[in-house]
Design a protein around this motif. Structure first.
Motif, PDB file in Angstrom:
ATOM      1  N   GLU A   1       0.828  -1.209   0.000  1.00 11.13           N
ATOM      2  CA  GLU A   1       0.000   0.000   0.000  1.00 11.13           C
ATOM      3  C   GLU A   1       0.860   1.256   0.000  1.00 11.13           C
ATOM      4  OE1 GLU A   1      -3.688   1.272  -0.458  1.00 11.13           O
ATOM      5  OE2 GLU A   1      -3.722  -0.596   0.697  1.00 11.13           O
TER       6      GLU A   1
ATOM      7  N   GLN B   1       2.619   1.690  -3.383  1.00 15.54           N
ATOM      8  CA  GLN B   1       1.636   2.095  -4.380  1.00 15.54           C
ATOM      9  C   GLN B   1       1.278   3.570  -4.229  1.00 15.54           C
ATOM     10  OE1 GLN B   1      -1.895  -0.354  -4.570  1.00 15.54           O
ATOM     11  NE2 GLN B   1      -3.100   1.274  -5.461  1.00 15.54           N
ATOM     12  N   ASN B   2       1.044   4.018  -2.983  1.00 19.06           N
ATOM     13  CA  ASN B   2       0.717   5.430  -2.745  1.00 19.06           C
ATOM     14  C   ASN B   2       1.876   6.334  -3.136  1.00 19.06           C
ATOM     15  OD1 ASN B   2      -1.811   4.807  -1.784  1.00 19.06           O
ATOM     16  ND2 ASN B   2      -1.240   4.899   0.374  1.00 19.06           N
TER      17      ASN B   2
ATOM     18  N   ASP C   1       5.271  10.985  -6.805  1.00 18.22           N
ATOM     19  CA  ASP C   1       6.301  11.077  -7.855  1.00 18.22           C
ATOM     20  C   ASP C   1       7.702  10.870  -7.279  1.00 18.22           C
ATOM     21  OD1 ASP C   1       4.380  11.673  -9.802  1.00 18.22           O
ATOM     22  OD2 ASP C   1       4.426  13.799  -9.281  1.00 18.22           O
TER      23      ASP C   1
ATOM     24  N   ILE D   1       4.316   5.797  -5.350  1.00 18.98           N
ATOM     25  CA  ILE D   1       4.485   5.864  -6.803  1.00 18.98           C
ATOM     26  C   ILE D   1       3.357   6.664  -7.450  1.00 18.98           C
ATOM     27  CG2 ILE D   1       4.498   4.486  -8.912  1.00 18.98           C
ATOM     28  CD1 ILE D   1       5.882   2.264  -7.327  1.00 18.98           C
ATOM     29  N   LYS D   2       2.137   6.467  -6.967  1.00 17.52           N
ATOM     30  CA  LYS D   2       0.968   7.079  -7.591  1.00 17.52           C
ATOM     31  C   LYS D   2       0.829   8.561  -7.280  1.00 17.52           C
ATOM     32  CE  LYS D   2      -4.038   6.444  -8.024  1.00 17.52           C
ATOM     33  NZ  LYS D   2      -5.212   5.634  -7.575  1.00 17.52           N
ATOM     34  N   HIS D   3       1.127   8.957  -6.024  1.00 15.70           N
ATOM     35  CA  HIS D   3       0.806  10.314  -5.588  1.00 15.70           C
ATOM     36  C   HIS D   3       2.013  11.231  -5.369  1.00 15.70           C
ATOM     37  CE1 HIS D   3      -3.345   9.116  -5.127  1.00 15.70           C
ATOM     38  NE2 HIS D   3      -3.006   8.145  -4.317  1.00 15.70           N
TER      39      HIS D   3
END
Length: 257
Positions: A178, A181-182, A188, A184-186
């Motif tokens: 989690e 993922q957060n 940068d 990488i996604k939010h």
């Protein structure tokens, strides 16, 4: 009625009035205390209920993955094995070079797919988590993300033989997934640093990225962070979350029993 009698009656009336008002104040205070205790009890029950729901959800997810893993192994895997045997037989019986080469290529693809399905089946069953140390689980997950070359994941630990219950290992693995993922996604981020540290009676799990942070006082209600908090609560852990423009850091401490 004499003046003295009037004064006595007035005093008695005032005393009754004061007693009445005092009784009302005491009643209101007791009501407020009971309401506060009732609300606290409801909050505790709600928290326990949420923990049970998340624990049940994790259990259902594990059972579902077990079922999928068994289906892949017992059904699809067996069919691919049979197809591989047929192609090998065709390659043996056929003497035309170009046809034989095509059959061998098909056989190679089937065998490669079969190998990948077996690995997937193995990863979906509880046996992987049950029979693998937390160090190996976290390292394997970091290695998998690194192959995507989205950002650099580093992982280290002062003890590669830490023994943890199945549920604790599952929760820590999900938190790692989690958090990455957060990040990488939010955020940068370019790098995520993971550290698992064992102390005398506890372990510390630290996750940190170098991406753009967020206001921890405003954005801590996201689904990802809520899931992380609930998972930490399941294993009775303590956590601290810090975020600023230089990155985000999550520290988790779990007592060893």
């Amino acid at each position: 009625m004499g003046k003295t009698t009037f004064i006595i009656l007035l005093i008695i009336f005032n005393l009754f009035f004061i007693a009445f008002v005092s009784a009302i104040i005491v009643y209101i205070r007791q009501y407020q205390l009971k309401k506060k205790e009732h609300n606290a009890t409801i909050a505790v029950q709600e928290e326990a209920h949420q923990k049970e729901l998340l624990s049940a959800r994790i259990e259902i997810q594990q059972q579902t993955m077990q079922h999928i893993g068994r289906e892949i192994h017992d059904n699809i895997g067996q069919k691919l094995t049979l197809a591989s045997l047929y192609t090998q037989q065709l390659a043996y019986e056929n003497k035309a070079p170009h046809i034989k080469e095509s059959i061998e290529n098909i056989s190679s693809i089937i065998n490669q797919s079969l190998s990948e399905l077996r690995e997937l089946s193995k990863s979906l069953t509880n046996d992987t988590i049950e029979n693998t140390s937390i160090y190996e689980l976290l390292q394997a997950e970091c290695d998998k993300v690194n192959t995507l070359k989205v950002c650099r994941i580093t992982f280290g630990s002062n003890d590669k033989t830490i023994h943890l219950p199945h549920q604790t290992k599952t929760v820590l693995l999900r938190i790692l997934q989690e958090f990455i993922q957060n990040s990488i996604k939010h955020s940068d981020c370019k790098q995520v640093r993971i550290v698992l540290f064992k102390k005398d009676n506890a372990i510390e799990f630290s996750l940190e990225d170098d991406g753009k942070g967020f206001d921890a006082g405003i954005k801590t209600n996201g689904i990802g962070l809520k899931n992380i908090k609930k998972r930490i609560a399941i294993i009775h852990g303590k956590y601290s979350l810090q975020s600023d423009p230089a990155g985000t850091k999550l520290n988790i401490e779990i007592a060893l029993t």
